[in-house]
Design a protein around this motif. Structure first.
Motif, PDB file in Angstrom:
ATOM      1  N   PRO A  37       0.829  -1.207   0.000  1.00 34.69           N
ATOM      2  CA  PRO A  37       0.000   0.000   0.000  1.00 34.69           C
ATOM      3  C   PRO A  37       0.865   1.259   0.000  1.00 34.69           C
ATOM      4  CG  PRO A  37      -0.852  -1.592   1.576  1.00 34.69           C
ATOM      5  CD  PRO A  37       0.450  -2.144   1.088  1.00 34.69           C
ATOM      6  N   ASP A  92      -6.331  -8.317   7.181  1.00 35.60           N
ATOM      7  CA  ASP A  92      -6.689  -7.584   8.393  1.00 35.60           C
ATOM      8  C   ASP A  92      -5.485  -7.311   9.306  1.00 35.60           C
ATOM      9  OD1 ASP A  92      -9.385  -7.563   7.609  1.00 35.60           O
ATOM     10  OD2 ASP A  92      -9.746  -9.499   8.575  1.00 35.60           O
ATOM     11  N   GLU A  93      -4.274  -7.571   8.817  1.00 31.07           N
ATOM     12  CA  GLU A  93      -3.076  -7.224   9.575  1.00 31.07           C
ATOM     13  C   GLU A  93      -2.320  -6.129   8.831  1.00 31.07           C
ATOM     14  OE1 GLU A  93      -0.794 -10.722  10.279  1.00 31.07           O
ATOM     15  OE2 GLU A  93      -2.266 -11.633  11.618  1.00 31.07           O
ATOM     16  N   THR A  94      -1.372  -5.504   9.510  1.00 28.06           N
ATOM     17  CA  THR A  94      -0.598  -4.425   8.893  1.00 28.06           C
ATOM     18  C   THR A  94       0.894  -4.735   9.004  1.00 28.06           C
ATOM     19  OG1 THR A  94      -0.579  -3.179  10.968  1.00 28.06           O
ATOM     20  CG2 THR A  94      -2.352  -2.693   9.409  1.00 28.06           C
ATOM     21  N   TYR A  95       1.675  -3.964   8.282  1.00 27.20           N
ATOM     22  CA  TYR A  95       3.115  -4.153   8.325  1.00 27.20           C
ATOM     23  C   TYR A  95       3.667  -3.751   9.685  1.00 27.20           C
ATOM     24  CZ  TYR A  95       3.308  -5.061   3.317  1.00 27.20           C
ATOM     25  OH  TYR A  95       3.147  -5.621   2.068  1.00 27.20           O
ATOM     26  N   PRO A 122       3.835   1.965   3.171  1.00 27.58           N
ATOM     27  CA  PRO A 122       2.501   1.836   3.795  1.00 27.58           C
ATOM     28  C   PRO A 122       2.351   2.665   5.065  1.00 27.58           C
ATOM     29  CG  PRO A 122       3.406  -0.322   3.234  1.00 27.58           C
ATOM     30  CD  PRO A 122       4.513   0.666   3.047  1.00 27.58           C
ATOM     31  N   VAL A 123       1.362   3.537   5.095  1.00 24.52           N
ATOM     32  CA  VAL A 123       1.047   4.326   6.287  1.00 24.52           C
ATOM     33  C   VAL A 123      -0.417   4.094   6.632  1.00 24.52           C
ATOM     34  CG1 VAL A 123       0.887   6.634   7.281  1.00 24.52           C
ATOM     35  CG2 VAL A 123       2.773   6.083   5.734  1.00 24.52           C
ATOM     36  N   GLU A 124      -0.633   3.222   7.593  1.00 26.76           N
ATOM     37  CA  GLU A 124      -1.991   2.944   8.051  1.00 26.76           C
ATOM     38  C   GLU A 124      -2.330   3.752   9.305  1.00 26.76           C
ATOM     39  OE1 GLU A 124      -4.105   1.027   6.470  1.00 26.76           O
ATOM     40  OE2 GLU A 124      -2.692   0.319   4.956  1.00 26.76           O
ATOM     41  N   ALA A 125      -1.290   4.161  10.046  1.00 25.34           N
ATOM     42  CA  ALA A 125      -1.499   4.880  11.302  1.00 25.34           C
ATOM     43  C   ALA A 125      -0.327   5.813  11.554  1.00 25.34           C
ATOM     44  CB  ALA A 125      -1.645   3.878  12.453  1.00 25.34           C
ATOM     45  N   ASP A 128       3.071   4.201  11.940  1.00 25.84           N
ATOM     46  CA  ASP A 128       3.757   3.814  10.699  1.00 25.84           C
ATOM     47  C   ASP A 128       4.549   4.988  10.129  1.00 25.84           C
ATOM     48  OD1 ASP A 128       2.513   1.328  10.899  1.00 25.84           O
ATOM     49  OD2 ASP A 128       0.820   1.954   9.673  1.00 25.84           O
ATOM     50  N   GLY A 164       1.665  10.211   2.606  1.00 24.94           N
ATOM     51  CA  GLY A 164       0.725   9.503   3.478  1.00 24.94           C
ATOM     52  C   GLY A 164       0.646  10.135   4.851  1.00 24.94           C
TER      53      GLY A 164
END
Length: 506
Positions: A37, A92-95, A122-125, A128, A164
């Motif tokens: 992502p 449903d998991e993240t890096y 990837p920046v989900e939060a 990250d 992101g």
């Protein structure tokens, strides 16, 4: 110094010298590469075939793998750098934050000499974004102070733009500021460790600490050799008496008006360790400028706490000396009267770190802090036990030891809890003094910890970090870790200060 900016711009439209994206191995059951992502626009510019192009070039998505490809016409950046993230997370998991940190570090190292790179990982939060920023800024480090510019000396990546991230979001902004401050101070610690000992000695180190104190509102007190003799600091004076450059004890005090807890940090600062009269064998002297890594870590942690304005009092003690052989050097068989009043028979002058730390621990204990943590490149035995990338943790409180181990794991520093077996104490019995500075050879790292424990004030929670393995990387760079000084333990100490400020000392 590498600059950091957050941007909401799209990866396809941002102008940069290179665009960093992440790729990974397919989750269980899948085959080939997957584009992580954050890289959707880049993949689109490759007509959805970025993974195929990279696989053709031999990319596998393994952690730390770097592959550069020319960018297609749809992108503003001329180069796309794909960095491996390892196995892609399940649904449903993240890096993992450490995987992102290491990937960003690898990419930044590969881009040394480049002006500007945009990171589309990837920046989900918020966490990250902070990990990527931290990894990129640490990976961009390069020590070039002693190289003629243009000869073998690529400067670090000049600017990191994190895609992101949300520059107007308070949480993202705070995370970026924390990452920048922490990375800058870790890199300053690395600079100190890498500086040749003819330029970094106790007096010059103390001057650097004094200047930083003025800049960041930290109160600094320096005891020179005369003050140390007058104050009966027998351990620091004894170790430093054989050197041309006299020893120093530096106290740095960061205070906050809302602080309810005080954390004391003590660092071993042997700016060069020849072993003294117990001279090190050939082949063991070349990297001994790194024997002040503990003091560098403590210095960096105190300055970072000040820069972040943490609501906790943090006091740093830098026990600085050169350990040199000369006619005035301490000898095997000498007895030193320490600051605490205890006497120590010196059986080996190369077991000097514990002597300077003992005085600093005793002095720090007088202020009755809520906890003391010392950091030192103390024993080769710890390297034999845990290898080159893991530091050992000993403590007089099991819960505190566990807490520091968990904190180290959280911030991405490899560590392992170690015991303090009471039966090993007998080996340090001396017929002449209260204690000897050597004990049984087997379990030498634990023996050193037991020695230090003797000088911690009664009732004070204490931990000892032996960073002899990870403090100085003699191999090739990896992740965000360079060759040479690493800044080991700084992140752990800073997170401990943050936890203490939050009321969770552990």
């Amino acid at each position: 110094m590498t600059a950091l900016t957050l941007s909401t711009a799209g990866a396809a439209t941002l102008r940069a010298d290179a665009l960093v994206v992440g790729v990974a191995k397919s989750p269980k059951g899948g085959k080939g590469l997957v584009v992580a992502p954050g890289a959707e626009a880049v993949d689109k510019a490759f007509d959805g075939k970025l993974a195929t192009v990279l696989e053709t070039l031999g990319a596998s998505g393994s952690e730390g793998e770097v592959t550069k490809v020319p960018a297609p016409s749809g992108l503003k950046a001329p180069v796309v750098l794909a960095v491996g993230l390892g196995a892609a997370p399940e649904k449903d998991e993240t890096y993992d934050a450490e995987a992102l940190r290491r990937a960003a570090g690898c990419a930044a190292r590969a881009l040394n000499g480049t002006k500007k790179a945009a990171f589309a990982l990837p920046v989900e939060a918020v966490e990250d974004a902070e990990a990527i920023a931290e990894g990129a800024l640490l990976g961009a480090y390069a020590f070039t102070a002693y190289r003629e510019q243009g000869k073998d000396a690529k400067g670090p990546l000049a600017e990191v733009t994190l895609l992101g991230g949300k520059p107007r979001d308070k949480a993202f902004k705070a995370a970026a500021e924390r990452a920048a401050a922490l990375a800058e101070e870790i890199n300053r610690a690395r600079d100190l460790v890498n500086t040749p000992p003819n330029d970094l000695y106790p007096e010059s180190f103390a001057a650097i600490a004094t200047a930083a104190g003025k800049e960041h509102g930290i109160k600094v007190q320096v005891l020179d050799e005369k003050a140390l003799v007058k104050g009966n600091y027998g351990g620091i004076v004894g170790v430093g008496q054989g050197a041309e450059h006299g020893p120093r004890l530096v106290r740095l005090a960061y205070t906050h008006p809302k602080a309810e807890k005080t954390l004391a940090l003590v660092g071993k600062g042997i700016t060069y360790d020849s072993g003294g009269i117990s001279l090190k064998p050939a082949g063991h002297n070349e990297t001994m400028k790194c024997d002040m890594s503990g003091a560098a870590a403590v210095f960096a942690a105190v300055v970072t706490a000040a820069r972040l304005k943490l609501p906790v009092n943090v006091t740093g003690w830098l026990a600085l000396a050169e350990n040199m052989p000369s006619g005035s050097a301490v000898r095997p068989g000498d007895v030193l009267r320490m600051y605490s009043g205890k006497t120590v028979e010196v059986l080996n002058t190369d077991a000097e770190g514990r002597l300077v730390l003992a005085d600093a621990l005793a002095k720090a204990s007088e202020e009755n802090p809520d906890a003391i943590v010392d950091v030192a490149t103390l024993t080769g035995a710890m390297v034999l036990a845990l290898g080159n990338r893991t530091f050992g943790i000993m403590a007089n409180d099991d819960a505190f030891r566990t807490s520091i181990h968990e904190i180290a794991e959280e911030v991405g520093e490899q560590s392992w809890p170690m015991p303090l077996p009471a039966d090993l104490r007998k080996g340090m019995d001396s017929p002449t003094a209260d204690i000897a500075n050597m004990g049984e050879r087997m379990g030498g790292g634990l023996v050193a910890g037991l020695f230090l424990k003797e000088f911690v004030g009664e009732g004070i929670t204490w931990a000892h970090l032996d960073i002899a393995g990870p403090a100085f990387n003699e191999g090739g760079p990896f992740g965000y870790t360079p060759k040479g000084g690493t800044g080991s333990a700084v992140r752990t100490l800073v997170r401990l200060a943050e936890r203490t400020a939050a009321g969770d000392l552990g």
